[in-house]
Motif scaffolding. Sequence first.
Motif, PDB file in Angstrom:
ATOM      1  N   THR A 138      -0.800   3.399  -2.358  1.00  0.00           N
ATOM      2  CA  THR A 138      -2.250   5.173  -2.682  1.00  0.00           C
ATOM      3  C   THR A 138      -1.800   5.836  -3.854  1.00  0.00           C
ATOM      4  OG1 THR A 138      -1.123   6.775  -1.297  1.00  0.00           O
ATOM      5  CG2 THR A 138       0.393   5.819  -1.387  1.00  0.00           C
ATOM      6  N   GLY A 142      -2.251  12.125  -3.409  1.00  0.00           N
ATOM      7  CA  GLY A 142      -1.592  12.566  -1.964  1.00  0.00           C
ATOM      8  C   GLY A 142      -0.633  13.125  -2.067  1.00  0.00           C
ATOM      9  N   ARG A 143       0.579  13.412  -2.564  1.00  0.00           N
ATOM     10  CA  ARG A 143       1.731  14.258  -2.717  1.00  0.00           C
ATOM     11  C   ARG A 143       1.216  15.787  -3.596  1.00  0.00           C
ATOM     12  NH1 ARG A 143       7.278   9.938  -1.966  1.00  0.00           N
ATOM     13  NH2 ARG A 143       5.748   8.914  -0.526  1.00  0.00           N
ATOM     14  N   SER A 153      -6.997  12.581  -2.653  1.00  0.00           N
ATOM     15  CA  SER A 153      -5.668  13.042  -2.137  1.00  0.00           C
ATOM     16  C   SER A 153      -5.457  12.433  -0.288  1.00  0.00           C
ATOM     17  CB  SER A 153      -5.398  14.662  -2.182  1.00  0.00           C
ATOM     18  OG  SER A 153      -5.699  15.036  -4.065  1.00  0.00           O
ATOM     19  N   ALA A 156      -4.634   8.991   0.193  1.00  0.00           N
ATOM     20  CA  ALA A 156      -3.557   8.617   0.297  1.00  0.00           C
ATOM     21  C   ALA A 156      -2.724   8.897   1.027  1.00  0.00           C
ATOM     22  CB  ALA A 156      -3.363   9.045  -1.741  1.00  0.00           C
ATOM     23  N   SER A 157      -3.218  10.099   1.833  1.00  0.00           N
ATOM     24  CA  SER A 157      -1.885  10.636   2.428  1.00  0.00           C
ATOM     25  C   SER A 157      -2.100  10.263   3.550  1.00  0.00           C
ATOM     26  CB  SER A 157      -2.333  12.480   2.928  1.00  0.00           C
ATOM     27  OG  SER A 157      -1.953  13.068   2.034  1.00  0.00           O
ATOM     28  N   CYS A 179       2.932   4.069  -3.932  1.00  0.00           N
ATOM     29  CA  CYS A 179       2.082   4.763  -4.533  1.00  0.00           C
ATOM     30  C   CYS A 179       1.867   4.933  -6.323  1.00  0.00           C
ATOM     31  CB  CYS A 179       3.402   6.474  -3.344  1.00  0.00           C
ATOM     32  SG  CYS A 179       2.503   7.330  -4.666  1.00  0.00           S
TER      33      CYS A 179
END
Length: 245
Positions: A138, A142-143, A153, A156-157, A179
């Motif tokens: 990931t 995403g964060r 994003s 990734a989440s 990540c």
Amino acid sequence: MENKSENSLAGKKVVVLGGTSGIGLASSLATAADGAIVIVVSSTQQKVDEALHLLPKESTGFVADLGNEKQIELLFKKIGEFDHLIFTAGDTLKFNELTDLNIQEAKQSINLRFWGAIMAVKHATPLIKKGGSITLTTGALGRKPRKGTAIISGMASAIEGLTRALAFELAPIRVNAVCVGTVRTNLLTNVPEANREAFYSQIGSKLLTGKVGNANEIAEAYLYLMRATFSTGQIIVVDGGSLLV
């Protein structure tokens, strides 16, 4: 005291999906250097051949479209039993604001990166030996998203949530994810070289490490998660400190 050899990858069979370039290739090489027997999978025979030229002679490779479930099912029938699965497959990253988003391209990317991971795990799980693991991939966006990264994003989440859910469902098989922050790989080849270097320089100057990462540095996280027999459902962040700045 626990015998360190219990966590060794020597003699283990490791399948790396997307293992012929970038982070996947670096992980394949690092895994082989630790004594594992590596199987790489890519979408083209040329990439497989190039990777096998760099890997030890006992390594093997297959061609498969990792966005196609039937091909994934046939792939794992050919591979048979193994110990660890790494999923690093991905397409070229495209940064688009929502108004300029090509929905069909976005669906194709999601099909490979998210559904591809799900399909791979579905067909791989019955073949993973006792003590084995699955490591997904990931991204830090995403964060900590930014403009133009809605699809990247979002995927990734989703993969972070998928990792935790699979850790529950597939236990005692361990499921974790790496990540990744900004790294020099082939995923930005669609950006002109001068612009790409300017981007890396700009991002790197803001990171706590003072530079963007490289594929070999990220590969260490995959090695750790394969060896870490008491870790599951975890997301290991390797981002140069991007989430802190």
